[in-house]
Design a protein around this motif. Structure first.
Motif, short mmCIF file in Angstrom:
data_model
loop_
_atom_site.label_atom_id
_atom_site.label_comp_id
_atom_site.label_asym_id
_atom_site.label_seq_id
_atom_site.Cartn_x
_atom_site.Cartn_y
_atom_site.Cartn_z
N ILE A 137 0.81 -1.22 0.00
CA ILE A 137 0.00 0.00 0.00
C ILE A 137 0.84 1.27 0.00
O ILE A 137 0.42 2.29 -0.51
N LEU A 147 -3.46 12.31 3.96
CA LEU A 147 -4.56 11.44 4.40
C LEU A 147 -4.26 9.98 4.05
O LEU A 147 -4.41 9.07 4.86
N LEU A 148 -3.78 9.79 2.81
CA LEU A 148 -3.52 8.43 2.33
C LEU A 148 -2.47 7.73 3.18
O LEU A 148 -2.63 6.59 3.61
N PHE A 156 -3.61 6.84 6.61
CA PHE A 156 -4.45 5.64 6.56
C PHE A 156 -3.60 4.39 6.43
O PHE A 156 -3.92 3.36 7.02
N ALA A 157 -2.51 4.50 5.64
CA ALA A 157 -1.63 3.34 5.50
C ALA A 157 -1.08 2.95 6.86
O ALA A 157 -1.02 1.76 7.21
N LYS A 168 -2.47 3.54 9.83
CA LYS A 168 -3.59 2.96 10.60
C LYS A 168 -3.85 1.52 10.18
O LYS A 168 -4.09 0.64 11.01
N ILE A 169 -3.83 1.29 8.85
CA ILE A 169 -4.07 -0.06 8.35
C ILE A 169 -2.99 -1.00 8.85
O ILE A 169 -3.27 -2.13 9.27
#
Lengths: 113, 498
Positions: free
Chosen positions: A24, A88-89, A92-93, A95-96
């Motif tokens: 990702i 943001l992306l 999120f990476a 967090k994932i």
């Protein structure tokens, strides 16, 4: 002309990253490359051979060639938007990664269908 | 008229104030959020009535066009924008009303309303902006707010769905921006009205068409037409119910269908080739979307697949290019906003009461949740196209328009899609609301009052919106919107005058 083709090639490199990569973070990098290729393309579209800075002052010779200022203003905005989406992306990476313990999209599959 | 500016300033200002206001008192954010959406609805009703179908242009900063060539940014409200503003703000108000109780499940309502208002500001901006680059900026504001809202629960599935949405949404944005760059290089302008004149002069040259292809790909990704749909069935169900309602109800239309119509009807000028692309994309989405929906057992995921299918009807109707077809397409667009938002709110109520979305686990909720049950039946009949609900009228118009235009195959496929939709919703009704009541749902209760109010208003709209076809009402809402698309290139003259 060659610079435009190179910018489009860079865009395709980014698209390749999005379509093929499984990590990702690499997907995010693909997206960033794509955005920057577009920005480059846009700035190049406003470039004029031998043009000066597009600032109006009194002692300009008639017939002076200006660089088109509009794409520069727009690209500046687009870069800021790109910053927002990228931040943001990437967050999120992270967090994932905390939730799934992996960056591999083949293992991040809780959604079905 | 500076009223147009308020559609963007008010929610944007509200979004910046809310983090501070919600610090003072959590419950204040509910009041402020609802007050702002109510104000926006008032403004849009007032705006549509005073404009009464005419085109209103506002030049930001007073930069009026010089010799008919625009030099500044302009905001444009014509019939189509008016109709879209109306529906966006109606759905936004009812959704914020619903959020008051529903979002108590999540932490930090202040942030929720902040993101929500940013999304509304972006949507209004996309609808009003008269040039391509502002359209892109507002589109990105909406997109970023909705990426964050999809993942608002920050659980595993929500993050995964939002990441997928972000990658595909980012790709779409890059394609659109590349399209804008190519477009600017060819036409030398970004103002839609001006560009429409330039293109009328130089014709559809290969570069202009190349920009068109990029726009088509980018906006179809945003509209989630098949084959560009992969993100939607993940992103829409993962979001909190009010956001699902916004996303399926208005966001895919404002970010996808609206710019497509605006560009290809008003700027490019519609050609048979573009019409064919619209119609084929529409029919493929109708049929495949509904087939994919049939096999779903997750309530919200099923609804998400139906969104793809219903957007197909909108695009099919508009793609026909006849006055009746465009009218039907736009009518279905606003009808779909209403009944699909209602269905997502119903699903949200079921989740609120039972904490599950699996159809097979539910059953017999009709007795326990009469309001949710009754409103969901209204919405299901609307989406399936049973008379006298609103979905029936718009589908009827689209199918009649298909027959008139000689597209018998498309008409038959549209009817088949409608029958399969009915089947799919009979399944939902049977498994969720009828069937025998399961032991574990014995203590389920109806959802709080405000959530009921929001659903009831939506249900009344579903029943009443058929009235929009009455000539007097249609003359200020649907007719001007359809005329904007049908008269196509006259857009430039209406906006810039002369």
């Amino acid at each position: 002309m060659i610079v435009f083709i190179l910018a489009v090639l860079l865009f395709l490199v980014g698209l390749y990253g999005i379509l093929v990569k499984r990590n990702i973070i690499k997907l995010a990098i693909g997206l960033i490359i794509m955005e920057y290729a577009v920005n480059l393309f846009f700035v190049l579209a406003g470039y004029r051979e031998g043009g000066t800075a597009p600032i109006l002052d009194g002692d300009l010779a008639p017939g002076t060639v200006f660089v088109d200022p509009l794409p520069q203003a727009l690209v500046l905005t687009a870069i800021v938007i790109g910053l927002g989406t990228t931040a943001l992306l990437v967050s999120f990476a992270v967090k994932i990664y905390e939730k799934y313990d992996t960056f591999d999209i083949r293992k991040i599959r809780k959604l079905h269908g | 008229m500076s009223l147009l500016l308020y559609f963007i300033i008010v929610p944007l200002g509200g979004a910046f104030l809310l983090p501070i206001i919600s610090r003072l008192r959590e419950s204040l954010s509910d009041w402020v959020g609802n007050a702002i959406t109510a104000l926006l609805l008032y403004c849009s009703v007032y705006g549509v009535i005073t404009a009464s179908g005419k085109t209103v242009t506002y030049f930001v900063g007073g930069w009026r066009p010089i010799a008919d060539i625009p030099v500044g940014i302009n905001l444009v409200m014509d019939g189509l924008s008016g109709l879209m503003l109306l529906i966006v703000n109606i759905v936004a108000l009812l959704v914020t009303l619903y959020s008051v109780n529903y979002m108590a499940r999540y932490t930090d309502k202040g942030k929720y309303y902040t993101l929500f208002l940013l999304m509304v500001a972006g949507l209004n901006g996309v609808i009003l902006s008269g040039d391509l680059f502002n359209l892109f900026v507002f589109l990105e504001i909406t997109a970023i707010a909705s990426y964050a809202l999809v993942a608002f629960g920050i659980e595993d599935e929500e993050l995964e769905a939002s990441f997928k949405y972000q990658v595909l949404g980012g790709t779409a944005s890059a394609l659109i921006l590349l399209g804008i760059a190519v477009f600017y290089q060819t036409t030398g302008t970004l103002n839609l009205a001006d560009a429409s004149r330039v293109i009328a002069g130089i014709g559809h040259t290969p570069t202009v068409l190349f920009a068109g292809v990029l726009f088509m790909a980018g906006f179809c990704l945003k509209a989630a037409l098949i084959p560009f749909h992969a993100w939607l069935p993940d992103a829409h169900p993962a979001a909190p119910a009010p956001i699902s309602a916004m996303l399926s109800g208005v966001v895919i239309k404002v970010l996808g269908v609206y710019p497509l119509c605006r560009l290809f009807f008003n700027v490019y000028g519609i050609t048979p080739l573009i019409q064919d692309i619209f119609m084929v994309l529409g029919v493929v989405s109708i049929i495949l979307g509904v087939f994919l929906a049939l096999s779903q057992w997750d309530f919200k995921r099923l609804l998400a697949y139906h969104s793809i299918s219903q957007i197909g009807y909108v695009v099919l109707g508009i793609g026909l290019g006849t006055p009746l077809g465009i009218l039907g397409g736009l009518f279905h667009l606003i009808n779909h906003s209403v009944f699909k938002s209602l269905l997502f709110l119903n699903a949200g109520s079921v989740v609120y009461a039972t904490d599950t979305r699996e159809l097979k686990e539910l059953g017999g909720l009709q007795r326990k949740m009469p309001v949710t049950g009754a409103t969901s039946q209204v919405a299901s009949f609307s989406i399936a196209g049973l008379p006298p609900f609103n979905g029936f009228w718009s589908k009827l118009i689209i199918i009649v328009a298909c027959v008139q235009a000689g597209q018998m195959l498309f008409a038959v496929l549209a009817v088949i899609g409608s029958i399969l939709t009915l089947l799919s919703f009979l399944k939902v009704q049977r498994y969720v609301f009828f069937d025998a009541l399961k032991e574990k749902w014995k203590n389920v209760r109806e959802v709080p009052f405000l959530m009921c109010v929001s659903m009831i208003v939506f249900a009344l709209l579903c029943i009443g919106m058929g009235l929009l076809l009455l000539p007097q009402i249609s003359a200020v809402t649907l007719k001007p919107a359809a005329d904007v698309l049908y008269t196509g290139l006259e857009y430039a003259t209406k906006v810039l005058g002369g």
